[in-house]
Design a protein around this motif. Structure first.
Motif, PDB file in Angstrom:
ATOM      1  N   PHE A  70       5.414  -7.181   0.256  1.00  0.00           N
ATOM      2  CA  PHE A  70       5.578  -6.121   1.224  1.00  0.00           C
ATOM      3  C   PHE A  70       4.743  -4.958   0.723  1.00  0.00           C
ATOM      4  CE2 PHE A  70       7.718  -2.150   2.160  1.00  0.00           C
ATOM      5  CZ  PHE A  70       7.973  -2.262   3.515  1.00  0.00           C
ATOM      6  N   ILE A  71       3.821  -4.475   1.529  1.00  0.00           N
ATOM      7  CA  ILE A  71       3.053  -3.310   1.078  1.00  0.00           C
ATOM      8  C   ILE A  71       3.041  -2.231   2.156  1.00  0.00           C
ATOM      9  CG2 ILE A  71       1.556  -4.511  -0.566  1.00  0.00           C
ATOM     10  CD1 ILE A  71      -0.635  -4.454   1.591  1.00  0.00           C
ATOM     11  N   GLN A  72       2.858  -1.023   1.710  1.00  0.00           N
ATOM     12  CA  GLN A  72       2.831   0.113   2.627  1.00  0.00           C
ATOM     13  C   GLN A  72       1.561   0.901   2.387  1.00  0.00           C
ATOM     14  OE1 GLN A  72       6.201   2.633   3.159  1.00  0.00           O
ATOM     15  NE2 GLN A  72       7.510   1.300   1.961  1.00  0.00           N
ATOM     16  N   ARG A  73       1.003   1.418   3.456  1.00  0.00           N
ATOM     17  CA  ARG A  73      -0.151   2.305   3.324  1.00  0.00           C
ATOM     18  C   ARG A  73       0.161   3.529   4.162  1.00  0.00           C
ATOM     19  NH1 ARG A  73      -4.330   3.946   0.380  1.00  0.00           N
ATOM     20  NH2 ARG A  73      -6.183   4.468   1.578  1.00  0.00           N
ATOM     21  N   LYS A  74       0.008   4.707   3.547  1.00  0.00           N
ATOM     22  CA  LYS A  74       0.328   5.937   4.269  1.00  0.00           C
ATOM     23  C   LYS A  74      -0.960   6.705   4.511  1.00  0.00           C
ATOM     24  CE  LYS A  74       3.177  10.009   3.470  1.00  0.00           C
ATOM     25  NZ  LYS A  74       3.331  10.801   2.248  1.00  0.00           N
ATOM     26  N   ILE A  75      -1.173   7.086   5.769  1.00  0.00           N
ATOM     27  CA  ILE A  75      -2.375   7.846   6.133  1.00  0.00           C
ATOM     28  C   ILE A  75      -1.913   9.197   6.663  1.00  0.00           C
ATOM     29  CG2 ILE A  75      -4.394   7.893   7.658  1.00  0.00           C
ATOM     30  CD1 ILE A  75      -4.162   4.811   7.676  1.00  0.00           C
ATOM     31  N   ASN A  76      -2.442  10.265   6.093  1.00  0.00           N
ATOM     32  CA  ASN A  76      -1.954  11.606   6.423  1.00  0.00           C
ATOM     33  C   ASN A  76      -2.903  12.349   7.352  1.00  0.00           C
ATOM     34  OD1 ASN A  76       0.185  11.176   4.534  1.00  0.00           O
ATOM     35  ND2 ASN A  76      -1.267  11.613   2.890  1.00  0.00           N
ATOM     36  N   THR A  77      -2.312  12.997   8.360  1.00  0.00           N
ATOM     37  CA  THR A  77      -3.130  13.755   9.304  1.00  0.00           C
ATOM     38  C   THR A  77      -2.593  15.173   9.438  1.00  0.00           C
ATOM     39  OG1 THR A  77      -1.897  13.448  11.381  1.00  0.00           O
ATOM     40  CG2 THR A  77      -3.271  11.609  10.656  1.00  0.00           C
ATOM     41  N   PHE A  78      -3.472  16.069   9.837  1.00  0.00           N
ATOM     42  CA  PHE A  78      -3.045  17.443  10.106  1.00  0.00           C
ATOM     43  C   PHE A  78      -3.814  17.962  11.314  1.00  0.00           C
ATOM     44  CE2 PHE A  78      -2.998  21.994   9.986  1.00  0.00           C
ATOM     45  CZ  PHE A  78      -1.730  22.303   9.510  1.00  0.00           C
ATOM     46  N   GLY A  79      -3.105  18.641  12.193  1.00  0.00           N
ATOM     47  CA  GLY A  79      -3.792  19.286  13.315  1.00  0.00           C
ATOM     48  C   GLY A  79      -3.183  18.963  14.666  1.00  0.00           C
ATOM     49  N   ALA A 138      -5.878  -3.555   6.376  1.00  0.00           N
ATOM     50  CA  ALA A 138      -7.232  -2.992   6.427  1.00  0.00           C
ATOM     51  C   ALA A 138      -7.746  -2.707   7.840  1.00  0.00           C
ATOM     52  CB  ALA A 138      -8.193  -3.892   5.660  1.00  0.00           C
ATOM     53  N   PRO A 139      -7.686  -3.659   8.766  1.00  0.00           N
ATOM     54  CA  PRO A 139      -8.242  -3.366  10.101  1.00  0.00           C
ATOM     55  C   PRO A 139      -7.448  -2.291  10.840  1.00  0.00           C
ATOM     56  CG  PRO A 139      -7.234  -5.557  10.055  1.00  0.00           C
ATOM     57  CD  PRO A 139      -7.219  -5.053   8.657  1.00  0.00           C
ATOM     58  N   VAL A 140      -6.135  -2.245  10.604  1.00  0.00           N
ATOM     59  CA  VAL A 140      -5.313  -1.236  11.283  1.00  0.00           C
ATOM     60  C   VAL A 140      -5.644   0.153  10.737  1.00  0.00           C
ATOM     61  CG1 VAL A 140      -2.947  -0.461  11.722  1.00  0.00           C
ATOM     62  CG2 VAL A 140      -3.499  -2.896  11.779  1.00  0.00           C
ATOM     63  N   GLU A 141      -5.831   0.232   9.428  1.00  0.00           N
ATOM     64  CA  GLU A 141      -6.216   1.523   8.844  1.00  0.00           C
ATOM     65  C   GLU A 141      -7.554   1.983   9.414  1.00  0.00           C
ATOM     66  OE1 GLU A 141      -6.009   1.938   4.597  1.00  0.00           O
ATOM     67  OE2 GLU A 141      -7.131   3.835   4.637  1.00  0.00           O
ATOM     68  N   GLN A 142      -8.473   1.040   9.549  1.00  0.00           N
ATOM     69  CA  GLN A 142      -9.793   1.375  10.105  1.00  0.00           C
ATOM     70  C   GLN A 142      -9.674   1.892  11.537  1.00  0.00           C
ATOM     71  OE1 GLN A 142     -12.405  -1.984   9.876  1.00  0.00           O
ATOM     72  NE2 GLN A 142     -13.923  -0.851   8.708  1.00  0.00           N
ATOM     73  N   ARG A 169      -8.188   5.436  11.495  1.00  0.00           N
ATOM     74  CA  ARG A 169      -9.168   6.422  11.049  1.00  0.00           C
ATOM     75  C   ARG A 169     -10.251   6.624  12.116  1.00  0.00           C
ATOM     76  NH1 ARG A 169      -9.310   8.048   5.668  1.00  0.00           N
ATOM     77  NH2 ARG A 169      -7.780   7.051   4.345  1.00  0.00           N
ATOM     78  N   GLY A 170     -10.633   5.541  12.771  1.00  0.00           N
ATOM     79  CA  GLY A 170     -11.651   5.628  13.817  1.00  0.00           C
ATOM     80  C   GLY A 170     -11.167   6.465  14.995  1.00  0.00           C
ATOM     81  N   ARG A 171      -9.924   6.245  15.410  1.00  0.00           N
ATOM     82  CA  ARG A 171      -9.423   6.971  16.582  1.00  0.00           C
ATOM     83  C   ARG A 171      -9.075   8.416  16.277  1.00  0.00           C
ATOM     84  NH1 ARG A 171      -5.250   2.879  19.372  1.00  0.00           N
ATOM     85  NH2 ARG A 171      -6.592   1.053  19.335  1.00  0.00           N
ATOM     86  N   LEU A 172      -8.626   8.695  15.075  1.00  0.00           N
ATOM     87  CA  LEU A 172      -8.168  10.055  14.773  1.00  0.00           C
ATOM     88  C   LEU A 172      -9.246  10.922  14.130  1.00  0.00           C
ATOM     89  CD1 LEU A 172      -4.498   9.374  13.592  1.00  0.00           C
ATOM     90  CD2 LEU A 172      -5.332   9.882  15.892  1.00  0.00           C
ATOM     91  N   GLY A 173     -10.316  10.287  13.660  1.00  0.00           N
ATOM     92  CA  GLY A 173     -11.444  11.063  13.122  1.00  0.00           C
ATOM     93  C   GLY A 173     -11.009  12.013  12.030  1.00  0.00           C
ATOM     94  N   ASP A 174     -11.459  13.294  12.137  1.00  0.00           N
ATOM     95  CA  ASP A 174     -11.184  14.221  11.037  1.00  0.00           C
ATOM     96  C   ASP A 174      -9.767  14.817  11.069  1.00  0.00           C
ATOM     97  OD1 ASP A 174     -11.390  16.151  12.968  1.00  0.00           O
ATOM     98  OD2 ASP A 174     -13.361  16.878  12.314  1.00  0.00           O
ATOM     99  N   LEU A 175      -8.917  14.324  11.966  1.00  0.00           N
ATOM    100  CA  LEU A 175      -7.493  14.679  11.845  1.00  0.00           C
ATOM    101  C   LEU A 175      -6.925  14.053  10.576  1.00  0.00           C
ATOM    102  CD1 LEU A 175      -6.130  13.993  15.448  1.00  0.00           C
ATOM    103  CD2 LEU A 175      -6.286  16.220  14.351  1.00  0.00           C
TER     104      LEU A 175
END
Ligand code: AMP
Ligand code: MG
Length: 414
Positions: free
Chosen positions: A178-187, A237-241, A244-250
């Protein structure tokens, strides 16, 4: 496959102590591929304990309980489990000997009361506790595997690792990784972010994608379960991509990375220096930047200018601007950033001004309004935002807003 974590103790239900065992256990269970469907907390009451164990054994495949295994009258886990299984309590000679030996090792005679800790529901397996007097209990109730461990966290940690994990594996419970990846956004707000990712946050999406908001940072958590680590990583990996692609610099970072970490890193990469002029944030921007190791390479300093007088004297904000627009205004935020940039001779400067509340504010700029400015050789830009929240929250979020404007400027800089 679903587990239930049951925390037992009146010190938990009264709010005296925080139930940290559930959090710890849920993380460990997730790591071995066992999802937790329920957390239950119950007071030291026999009827309530019996009811909780009954419900848990009826709806979960694995019940992990902590607490209520002590020697005192309010320790009822043994009795509750015997009642739910419909069996009596029997003494375990080896456990009794271990408890006696623990006392003897400290030059004491075992009090009579501790004898109950050697009692187990008939058919249950005692789990040795090398660091305390309360042994754990492993048993089956109906189709559920049940484990009861001491409430004392250090004893529970050890018993879970040494006794419970091997039994879970042997019983064929869990498995895989089981692994988790956290991606942080602001804005953006939570719902705005979710709209962009609606197909990913769907309940049945594999891997699971969840959104959490914490002090204006919106994080996406990708949770992957698979037979092997490689398979789990291949899900993530593909979900993270895509995210990141949809949210850009957020997106500003991953895992525990904070805005200030990114700002300091970008300053170093681009060879720029930073200073801050702070009103509403009272030094919070500077504090956060200084939390990052190596900040001294890029952060020159700052000025906390709280009064109009200080803004004029320390930052050279024209009195005329303060009188005409007020300290919480676009022109003053701009002048503060430009003032501190000149004062420290830095490449990039940021400033904060606003109404933290609970009093103050104007009709046009109510409590929660903040202006942050960023100034560099390409010019000065001001961002206005209206926060909801307590004084401390408005201050903290405004500091993040200021750091984020610096981040965006640095990303654009060559
Ligand atoms: P017990 O095993 O019920 O005698 O609990 C002993 C002590 O362990 C309690 O007084 C608490 O300080 C601690 N404890 C019990 N349950 C928890 C829990 N769920 N989370 C954190 N600490 C706990
Ligand atoms: Mg207790």
């Amino acid at each position: 496959m679903k587990a239930e974590v049951l925390s037992i103790g009146s010190e938990l239900t009264t709010g005296q102590n925080l139930d940290t065992n559930s959090q710890w256990l849920s993380r460990r269970l997730a790591e071995v591929g066992i999802p937790v469907g329920f957390h239950t907390t119950v007071a030291d009451d026999l009827a309530d304990n019996i009811q909780c164990f009954r419900i848990a054994c009826g709806r979960a495949d694995l019940v992990v309980a902590t607490g209520g295994l002590g020697p005192t009258l309010d320790d009822l886990t043994r009795e509750a489990l015997a009642a739910v299984a419909g069996v009596g309590l029997v003494e375990d000679a080896a456990s009794l000997e271990h408890i006696r030996a623990l006392f003897a090792a400290r030059g004491r005679v075992m009090p009579d009361r501790n004898r109950v800790q050697a009692l187990f529901p008939a058919g249950a397996e005692p789990l040795p506790n090398p660091v305390g007097t309360a042994p754990g209990i492993w048993m089956n109730v109906g189709r559920a595997a049940v484990v009861a461990m001491p409430g004392v966290p250090s004893e529970m940690f050890r018993m879970f690792g040494e006794q419970v994990l091997p039994r879970l594996a042997a019983a064929g419970l869990g498995g895989g990784v089981f692994i988790q990846r956290k991606i942080n956004t602001f804005g953006w707000g939570e719902s705005q972010v979710e709209q962009k990712l609606a197909d990913l946050t769907r309940r049945d999406h594999v891997p699971e994608v969840g959104i959490t908001a914490s002090d204006a940072v919106i994080s996406l958590r990708i949770l992957a379960r698979a037979a092997t680590l490689d398979e789990a990583l291949a899900q993530v990996a593909p979900v993270e991509q895509t995210i990141r692609g949809r949210l850009g610099d957020l997106v500003f970072g991953a895992e525990d990375e904070e805005l200030q970490d990114v700002v300091v890193r970008l300053l170093k990469e681009k060879g720029r220096s930073l200073a801050a002029a702070e009103s509403i944030t009272g030094g919070l921007v500077a504090h956060r930047v200084c939390l990052v190791p190596g900040a001294s390479d890029v952060f020159c300093g700052g000025v906390v200018a709280y009064t109009d007088e200080a803004k004029a004297r320390e930052l050279g904000v024209p009195r005329e601007l303060l009188d005409r627009f007020g300290a919480v205004s676009e022109p003053v935020a701009r002048a503060m950033a430009e003032g501190v940039r000149a004062k420290f001779g830095v490449d990039l400067a940021i400033s904060t001004t606003g109404f933290a509340g609970p009093g103050g504010g104007t009709a046009a700029d109510p409590v929660g309004t903040a202006y942050v400015a960023r100034a560099d050789a390409t010019g000065t830009e001001v961002t206005r935002f209206g926060w909801l929240g307590t004084r401390a929250e408005v201050m903290s979020r405004t500091a993040k807003l200021a750091l984020n404007t610096a981040r965006l400027r640095l990303l654009a800089a060559r």
